[in-house]
Design a protein around this motif. Sequence first.
Motif, PDB file in Angstrom:
ATOM      1  N   HIS A 168      27.614 -15.189  42.874  1.00  0.00           N
ATOM      2  CA  HIS A 168      28.001 -16.750  42.431  1.00  0.00           C
ATOM      3  C   HIS A 168      29.413 -16.538  42.097  1.00  0.00           C
ATOM      4  CE1 HIS A 168      23.743 -16.085  41.195  1.00  0.00           C
ATOM      5  NE2 HIS A 168      23.840 -17.478  41.430  1.00  0.00           N
ATOM      6  N   TYR A 169      30.104 -17.058  43.307  1.00  0.00           N
ATOM      7  CA  TYR A 169      31.614 -16.954  43.426  1.00  0.00           C
ATOM      8  C   TYR A 169      32.322 -18.056  42.724  1.00  0.00           C
ATOM      9  CZ  TYR A 169      30.871 -12.814  46.326  1.00  0.00           C
ATOM     10  OH  TYR A 169      30.748 -11.699  47.220  1.00  0.00           O
ATOM     11  N   THR A 170      33.638 -17.767  42.451  1.00  0.00           N
ATOM     12  CA  THR A 170      34.471 -18.909  41.926  1.00  0.00           C
ATOM     13  C   THR A 170      35.742 -18.344  42.651  1.00  0.00           C
ATOM     14  OG1 THR A 170      35.293 -20.042  40.157  1.00  0.00           O
ATOM     15  CG2 THR A 170      34.965 -17.515  39.632  1.00  0.00           C
ATOM     16  N   TRP A 171      36.794 -19.196  42.458  1.00  0.00           N
ATOM     17  CA  TRP A 171      38.151 -18.858  42.765  1.00  0.00           C
ATOM     18  C   TRP A 171      38.896 -18.663  41.781  1.00  0.00           C
ATOM     19  CZ3 TRP A 171      39.823 -17.748  47.655  1.00  0.00           C
ATOM     20  CH2 TRP A 171      38.594 -18.099  48.676  1.00  0.00           C
ATOM     21  N   GLN A 172      39.611 -17.761  41.705  1.00  0.00           N
ATOM     22  CA  GLN A 172      40.774 -17.297  40.646  1.00  0.00           C
ATOM     23  C   GLN A 172      41.952 -16.947  41.081  1.00  0.00           C
ATOM     24  OE1 GLN A 172      40.592 -13.254  38.684  1.00  0.00           O
ATOM     25  NE2 GLN A 172      39.840 -14.362  36.877  1.00  0.00           N
ATOM     26  N   GLN A 173      43.148 -17.743  40.479  1.00  0.00           N
ATOM     27  CA  GLN A 173      44.552 -17.496  40.833  1.00  0.00           C
ATOM     28  C   GLN A 173      44.998 -16.142  40.159  1.00  0.00           C
ATOM     29  OE1 GLN A 173      46.826 -20.836  40.117  1.00  0.00           O
ATOM     30  NE2 GLN A 173      48.848 -19.435  40.021  1.00  0.00           N
ATOM     31  N   TYR A 174      45.673 -15.536  40.870  1.00  0.00           N
ATOM     32  CA  TYR A 174      46.444 -14.461  40.470  1.00  0.00           C
ATOM     33  C   TYR A 174      47.496 -14.716  39.449  1.00  0.00           C
ATOM     34  CZ  TYR A 174      44.146 -10.966  43.704  1.00  0.00           C
ATOM     35  OH  TYR A 174      43.123 -10.226  44.193  1.00  0.00           O
ATOM     36  N   ASP A 175      47.785 -13.923  38.701  1.00  0.00           N
ATOM     37  CA  ASP A 175      48.830 -14.062  37.628  1.00  0.00           C
ATOM     38  C   ASP A 175      49.976 -13.457  38.072  1.00  0.00           C
ATOM     39  OD1 ASP A 175      50.545 -14.517  35.447  1.00  0.00           O
ATOM     40  OD2 ASP A 175      49.296 -13.402  33.788  1.00  0.00           O
ATOM     41  N   THR A 176      51.004 -14.199  38.590  1.00  0.00           N
ATOM     42  CA  THR A 176      52.138 -13.578  39.228  1.00  0.00           C
ATOM     43  C   THR A 176      53.226 -13.919  38.216  1.00  0.00           C
ATOM     44  OG1 THR A 176      52.484 -15.202  40.566  1.00  0.00           O
ATOM     45  CG2 THR A 176      50.992 -13.621  41.455  1.00  0.00           C
ATOM     46  N   GLY A 177      53.069 -14.415  36.990  1.00  0.00           N
ATOM     47  CA  GLY A 177      54.205 -14.914  36.209  1.00  0.00           C
ATOM     48  C   GLY A 177      55.347 -15.802  36.989  1.00  0.00           C
ATOM     49  N   GLY A 178      54.530 -16.818  37.724  1.00  0.00           N
ATOM     50  CA  GLY A 178      55.231 -18.037  38.346  1.00  0.00           C
ATOM     51  C   GLY A 178      55.889 -17.770  39.507  1.00  0.00           C
ATOM     52  N   VAL A 179      55.856 -16.244  39.977  1.00  0.00           N
ATOM     53  CA  VAL A 179      56.172 -16.050  41.402  1.00  0.00           C
ATOM     54  C   VAL A 179      55.654 -16.702  42.620  1.00  0.00           C
ATOM     55  CG1 VAL A 179      56.912 -14.198  43.203  1.00  0.00           C
ATOM     56  CG2 VAL A 179      57.131 -13.954  40.650  1.00  0.00           C
ATOM     57  N   LYS A 180      56.195 -17.381  43.547  1.00  0.00           N
ATOM     58  CA  LYS A 180      55.506 -17.841  44.402  1.00  0.00           C
ATOM     59  C   LYS A 180      55.688 -17.243  45.922  1.00  0.00           C
ATOM     60  CE  LYS A 180      54.915 -21.539  41.851  1.00  0.00           C
ATOM     61  NZ  LYS A 180      53.282 -21.549  41.602  1.00  0.00           N
ATOM     62  N   PHE A 181      54.542 -17.290  46.701  1.00  0.00           N
ATOM     63  CA  PHE A 181      54.579 -16.322  48.079  1.00  0.00           C
ATOM     64  C   PHE A 181      54.482 -17.238  49.113  1.00  0.00           C
ATOM     65  CE2 PHE A 181      52.960 -14.136  44.503  1.00  0.00           C
ATOM     66  CZ  PHE A 181      53.427 -12.662  44.818  1.00  0.00           C
ATOM     67  N   ASP A 182      55.103 -16.357  50.221  1.00  0.00           N
ATOM     68  CA  ASP A 182      55.171 -17.083  51.612  1.00  0.00           C
ATOM     69  C   ASP A 182      53.889 -16.627  52.416  1.00  0.00           C
ATOM     70  OD1 ASP A 182      57.796 -18.069  50.854  1.00  0.00           O
ATOM     71  OD2 ASP A 182      58.361 -15.741  51.246  1.00  0.00           O
ATOM     72  N   GLN A 183      53.396 -15.623  52.312  1.00  0.00           N
ATOM     73  CA  GLN A 183      52.306 -15.040  53.134  1.00  0.00           C
ATOM     74  C   GLN A 183      51.463 -14.012  52.305  1.00  0.00           C
ATOM     75  OE1 GLN A 183      53.966 -12.855  56.549  1.00  0.00           O
ATOM     76  NE2 GLN A 183      52.910 -14.103  57.827  1.00  0.00           N
ATOM     77  N   VAL A 184      50.003 -13.902  52.766  1.00  0.00           N
ATOM     78  CA  VAL A 184      49.176 -13.118  52.326  1.00  0.00           C
ATOM     79  C   VAL A 184      48.453 -12.299  53.453  1.00  0.00           C
ATOM     80  CG1 VAL A 184      48.843 -14.231  49.947  1.00  0.00           C
ATOM     81  CG2 VAL A 184      47.414 -14.889  52.097  1.00  0.00           C
ATOM     82  N   ALA A 185      48.031 -11.062  52.825  1.00  0.00           N
ATOM     83  CA  ALA A 185      47.205 -10.265  53.901  1.00  0.00           C
ATOM     84  C   ALA A 185      46.273  -9.548  52.831  1.00  0.00           C
ATOM     85  CB  ALA A 185      48.029  -9.251  54.475  1.00  0.00           C
ATOM     86  N   GLN A 186      45.100  -8.991  53.706  1.00  0.00           N
ATOM     87  CA  GLN A 186      43.832  -8.512  52.846  1.00  0.00           C
ATOM     88  C   GLN A 186      43.601  -7.377  53.732  1.00  0.00           C
ATOM     89  OE1 GLN A 186      41.862  -9.413  50.208  1.00  0.00           O
ATOM     90  NE2 GLN A 186      41.152  -7.531  50.541  1.00  0.00           N
ATOM     91  N   SER A 187      43.346  -6.036  52.715  1.00  0.00           N
ATOM     92  CA  SER A 187      42.931  -4.912  53.180  1.00  0.00           C
ATOM     93  C   SER A 187      41.692  -4.394  52.448  1.00  0.00           C
ATOM     94  CB  SER A 187      43.705  -3.909  53.677  1.00  0.00           C
ATOM     95  OG  SER A 187      44.500  -3.362  52.494  1.00  0.00           O
ATOM     96  N   ALA A 188      41.065  -3.361  52.847  1.00  0.00           N
ATOM     97  CA  ALA A 188      40.029  -2.903  51.912  1.00  0.00           C
ATOM     98  C   ALA A 188      40.814  -2.290  50.501  1.00  0.00           C
ATOM     99  CB  ALA A 188      39.292  -1.847  52.825  1.00  0.00           C
ATOM    100  N   GLY A 189      40.025  -2.998  49.507  1.00  0.00           N
ATOM    101  CA  GLY A 189      40.655  -2.531  48.153  1.00  0.00           C
ATOM    102  C   GLY A 189      41.941  -3.256  47.664  1.00  0.00           C
TER     103      GLY A 189
END
Length: 856
Positions: A708-729
């Motif tokens: 039962h999934y939900t979407w959760q925002q990472y807590d980055t202290g307000g830092v905004k990002f340009d790009q994301v990537a995903q790897s195992a772990g």
Amino acid sequence: MRRINALKGALTLLLVAGSLSATTAAHADDLHPAVKVDIDHPGTFVDTDGNPLTVSSDSGSTDDARVVTGTTVGGDPFDETIYSGLDVTESGTPPTSGDKSVQTIVAATPTTVSVAWKAQADADQFQLLVDGDSLGTQPTGSFVATGLTPGTSYALQMIATSPSKETQATVFDLDKWKADLNQALDADAADNGSSPSPSDTPAPTPAPTDTATPAPTDTPTPAPTDTATPAPTDTPTPAPADDFDSTTTGATAPAFSTTQNLSVKTPAAPVTQSLRARRLAATAAVPATVASTAVNYRTFIPWTTIADGGDASDQTIADGCIAEYNVLDLHEAPLVALASAAAETFKGDGRGFQQPAASDDHPYRTEAVVNVDWNDQTVDTGADTGYTRILSTDDGSVLAQRQAPITGITFAKDTDFSNGYARVLINHVANDPFCPHLKEVGSITYKAALDMYATGLTRISGWQFTMPSHEAWVSWNGATTWTNLFHSTATHLYCLLAGIYDLPIVILKGDPPSTNPTVCAQVISAQVNRSTDEWVTVAGQFGLTKSGNLWGSGNASLLGAYANGSSSCTVNDFVNPYKIHGVNDPALHAQQTGYVLNGDGSLITWTNGNGPETIPGTWRSFDLDGSTAVGIAGSGDIQVWGRNPDFVNRSYSADPSYIQSPTPISSGINFTQVAIDQGTIIGLDSDGNVWRRVNDPDNPPNDGHYYHYTWQQYDTGGVKFDQVAQSAGYAWGLTGDTIWSFDDDLWDAADNDASADTTLDGITSLSMDRSIGTITAHQGTLMTAWGAPEDLTDGNSGSLAAPDMAGTRVDFLDFVATDGDWYQIDENTGAWVNRGAPPTVSLSPEDASYTCRYAS
């Protein structure tokens, strides 16, 4: 060289669906007539309406490859290349040096291509295919293709067919051949001091007794070592025709076709109509000269063994060869030698057609190589033979091994480097090393002329015995990717015997005459040039070209008909299974399924047996994990399809194992990028926030889902990002030149920590690099790869610079140069290796080599 700029031929055609047509009438259209080409009048430069062309440059009428550029009466730029070479020879007639005649003419304007070629003398049907689409069949070898796109590469395939006809055939009498063999073995035994065969009247067979047969006293033949026993060094020669025991009869010779493959690029339509602009457009369409040309001609036996792949006649002839070895080397009496041979066979090469590779360990019977260096003006030749092995039919063990001499493979060179031309005549006769003197077994024989031009065009003409399989490959500029020049499939061993020079059709006695003939000797006539197409992006063992040609090797599950009905097959050569229309700044993804995301947002997919299909929608982001696809289209929802990452077992009806079409897994968040690895999905929204998909175990409604999934925002202290990537772990984010890592534990919704791990100077992008299975960062020409966050701080990351040339770094192991060549890291040496331009022509699904089709 005087002609380094002029010696450039235009040779490949690509078609726009629905716009291609053949023209054999007076003109292509009123405003843009095509160039008229005439193989018998190559020095006349007019359009198809008869209007003279304005010639601005001409490399000269005495050249072996004459290049002419200029403009048509309507102001269109044109280029025309005229190639001269040796005529196709008939069976038994070796090609010779001497006068040449015009063989091929190719001319192009921005929207047309004209082609004419000379084929075998009795051809009466000609066909031209442009990017696989036929322009029809006609009785002459001259075509005009219209409705083409300016500045585009096209693949031309020219087919000339000789008709089926009544002729005389040699009748091969296997029983009579055996009698002649026995006489030859008796003569060998007499010369060798062995006992001859007994008379034709057999002695009575004694009744068996209880006394055991004594073991032979001869020392057993030792197992062969890695060092092959040298074979006799006598130069082999085919047996003379009058020694061939046969009769003749009427037969129907089947239709026979020769194929030429060329790559042509149409000139671009000039931006302005100034004379200078039109001349530049014509010159730009002429491809650059090549630095080198390499030709590799191999013969091989496609069967695992003669016993497994051939028929009774093949094994009988093999027995005869092995019997001579048993007589001469093992000193057996002829009848004993034949009895021993009946339990033995020859090992074949056990493969289909496949391009040469540096790792090859003699996968052939014979090999002839020619290398032309156009800059140094040198021609080098070489020959080699494979290992011939006698096997036991009982257990497959190797009983003996030899390597045939190369003395019967000779080369004659004829060069004119000032005109960018080189010719090599190959005279090839090679006997089985176990029976080099036994004329009843014959020789692998062909005679061929290679005409090679600095434009990259390579032409072969000559004739061959059709046993075993033959293949010739061409590579330019030292590239590791080869293009097939021609290939022919093995017939039977009796086709190696003499007596078929004048009567190349053979019927085995006992078969109905005229209905089951074997063509034992045929002409060779083929040509190919370096592709004018260019790679635009690559992924794994797949590449996509500017013209939309998808090329691939390896996993056959993505190669359609090349899979041969089994996704477990591996295709060893680059083949062209599909055409992708509308290539536009594409990103290629090829794993268990294949996708192309174009710059205009169109998403195209293909799988085994299913050609390219467009997935509805305009897609802003896409990622692929095996056969699980995720993407963002429309409102910004993340959608998933293919293998379901949520599938556990069939008890949960709401989680099928496979999702047929894109299905949203988010809502209310405007995502701009999505990334997936091993089923874990993260996303980047339009405000630069990073989100992860986590399981909420405290809210398990009884809705048929296991998770039962939900979407959760990472807590980055307000830092905004340009790009994301995903790897195992781990999940990763890039902001400016700083890389952040995030815990991607989908089971721990409370742990949404993020940390700024390191700064990399000049970093421009971050991605999961599936070519090596790690995260990579682009830093201009440098690329850095690592696994866990600590690798970035403790020196366990690895960096690799791109080749020193203009181009695009696709991933850690792959680079596409501005000129369209594909460079790839050799994982054994760590050096960049040029795979070259795309092949000019693809093997057919029936001819491509699969590891699961033949035993290794």
